[in-house]
Design a protein around this motif. Structure first.
Motif, PDB file in Angstrom:
ATOM      1  N   ARG A 108      52.614  -5.365 -33.010  1.00 54.83           N
ATOM      2  CA  ARG A 108      53.744  -6.298 -32.931  1.00 54.83           C
ATOM      3  C   ARG A 108      54.783  -5.722 -31.976  1.00 54.83           C
ATOM      4  NH1 ARG A 108      54.755 -11.244 -35.345  1.00 54.83           N
ATOM      5  NH2 ARG A 108      56.675 -10.531 -36.295  1.00 54.83           N
ATOM      6  N   ASP A 165      60.072  -8.547 -32.260  1.00 55.25           N
ATOM      7  CA  ASP A 165      59.554  -9.506 -33.240  1.00 55.25           C
ATOM      8  C   ASP A 165      59.809  -9.054 -34.670  1.00 55.25           C
ATOM      9  OD1 ASP A 165      58.591 -11.101 -31.200  1.00 55.25           O
ATOM     10  OD2 ASP A 165      56.618 -10.133 -31.186  1.00 55.25           O
ATOM     11  N   GLN A 166      60.024  -7.750 -34.855  1.00 46.34           N
ATOM     12  CA  GLN A 166      60.247  -7.208 -36.190  1.00 46.34           C
ATOM     13  C   GLN A 166      61.710  -7.289 -36.623  1.00 46.34           C
ATOM     14  OE1 GLN A 166      57.296  -7.348 -36.846  1.00 46.34           O
ATOM     15  NE2 GLN A 166      56.602  -5.317 -37.464  1.00 46.34           N
TER      16      GLN A 166
END
Length: 355
Positions: free
Chosen positions: A229, A233-234
């Motif tokens: 990822r 996006d986290q």
């Protein structure tokens, strides 16, 4: 060539073909150094802040290192990262369980017995445990049975075991549900259960209570580091973890969460290479046995030094050095060789027999 040798060669070729990203990426030395720093911080916190509360009749250095207590939360964050990688390199739940037993129990059993003997020999009634309590502690499940721990620091082992269960369950469901969704649900359910008390306390313990966001920060960071990822996006999940920490634990937990997220981000981006000194890396190797042995045994030694009319500052130095030496003996004499032996035995059981 036997089937076992062929299997080893195939595994070796697979590792050589792995890209620099993914679960087979090189070990992060920065995490080992952070473990060493966390272990020393927790030890100094106990000797300067907790020891005076246990034994107010004895002299102490008069300076409290309360910030060292946050080292426990750093351990949780690192554990989230490391266990994620471990699960991705495991052959199944049984494989994961055996590896965790090999990693945790030999040093733990030795620490329980040493601590019990030291406390009993010293006659420190305030720290003594009943025989039945010691036996239950050997299972490492005393927290779930609401039995006192032989040593005050063992409460974190209950939290770690609960996280392993949750992480293993998430790993089995990873092909059907994205890990981030599972983390979000896990943190949300844990927060609701803690606040509303709608679930029995043992269920709350299995959900890791208010500590789940610390582990989640480590898992989320691992997912970015292993190129599964993007870090950006986290960010929503990091924000959720921090919000729950602030809601459940107040400003102290929130600050700790932010600090751990920043340190792990620096680590995966090569910004903490300055701390990968051999001394700190060695302290990282000793961090688990040092954590297990330093508390009660250290308190006994601090009391003995005070009765010998030695100054409290020198007492902290001598006690810290002694506990480091004892941790080294546990690491080299029990922890490392026992883990190697158990893993070797397990690998032989997994490997097909030669034809």
């Amino acid at each position: 060539m036997t089937l076992v040798e062929q299997k080893v060669d195939v595994r070796s070729d697979r590792l050589k073909q792995q890209p620099v990203s993914g679960p087979f990426r090189n070990r992060l030395k920065e995490l080992d150094a952070l473990r060493g720093i966390a272990a020393i911080s927790v030890m100094l916190f106990h000797y300067t802040s907790i020891y005076p509360d246990f034994f107010p009749e004895h002299r102490n250095i008069g300076v409290r290192f309360d910030a060292g207590g946050y080292g426990v939360f750093l351990f949780f964050g690192i554990s989230g990262f490391v266990i994620s990688r471990t699960l991705e390199n495991t052959a199944g739940i049984a494989d994961f369980t055996i590896k965790r037993v090999a990693r945790l129990f030999p040093a733990y059993w030795a620490a329980v017995l040493i601590t019990t003997l030291v406390v009993q020999w010293s006659g420190t009634e305030r720290l003594q445990a009943e025989f039945e309590t010691v036996l239950i502690n050997l299972t490492m499940l005393q927290g779930f049975f609401f039995v006192p721990s032989v040593d005050g620091v063992y409460w974190t082992l209950t939290v770690e075991l609960a996280f392993y269960i949750c992480a293993a369950l998430a790993w089995t469901a990873r092909r059907r549900v994205r890990i981030e969704y599972l983390l979000a649900g896990w943190m949300a359910v844990g927060a609701i259960a803690s606040v509303s008390e709608i679930a029995p306390y043992r269920v709350q313990m299995l959900l890791v209570n208010q500590y789940s966001p610390f582990f989640a920060i480590g898992v989320l960071t691992y997912r970015a580091w292993s190129a599964q990822r993007r870090y950006l996006d986290q960010l929503p999940y990091f924000a959720m973890a921090l919000a729950i920490l602030g809601f459940n634990g107040g400003a102290a937990f929130l600050i700790a969460g932010v600090g751990i997220q920043v340190m792990l981000w620096l680590a995966i981006n090569g910004r903490l290479s300055a701390i990968t000194h051999p001394i700190l890396l060695y302290l990282g190797a000793l961090s688990y046995p040092l954590y297990l042995i330093h508390h009660h045994a250290g308190f006994v030694l601090l009391r003995a030094i005070d009765r010998a009319q030695i100054g409290p500052f020198a007492g902290v130095i001598v006690t810290s050095a002694t506990m480091l030496g004892l941790a080294a003996l546990l690491h080299h004499g029990i922890e490392a060789p026992a883990e190697r032996a158990i893993r070797t035995w397990w690998l032989r059981r997994l490997s097909p027999q030669p034809v």
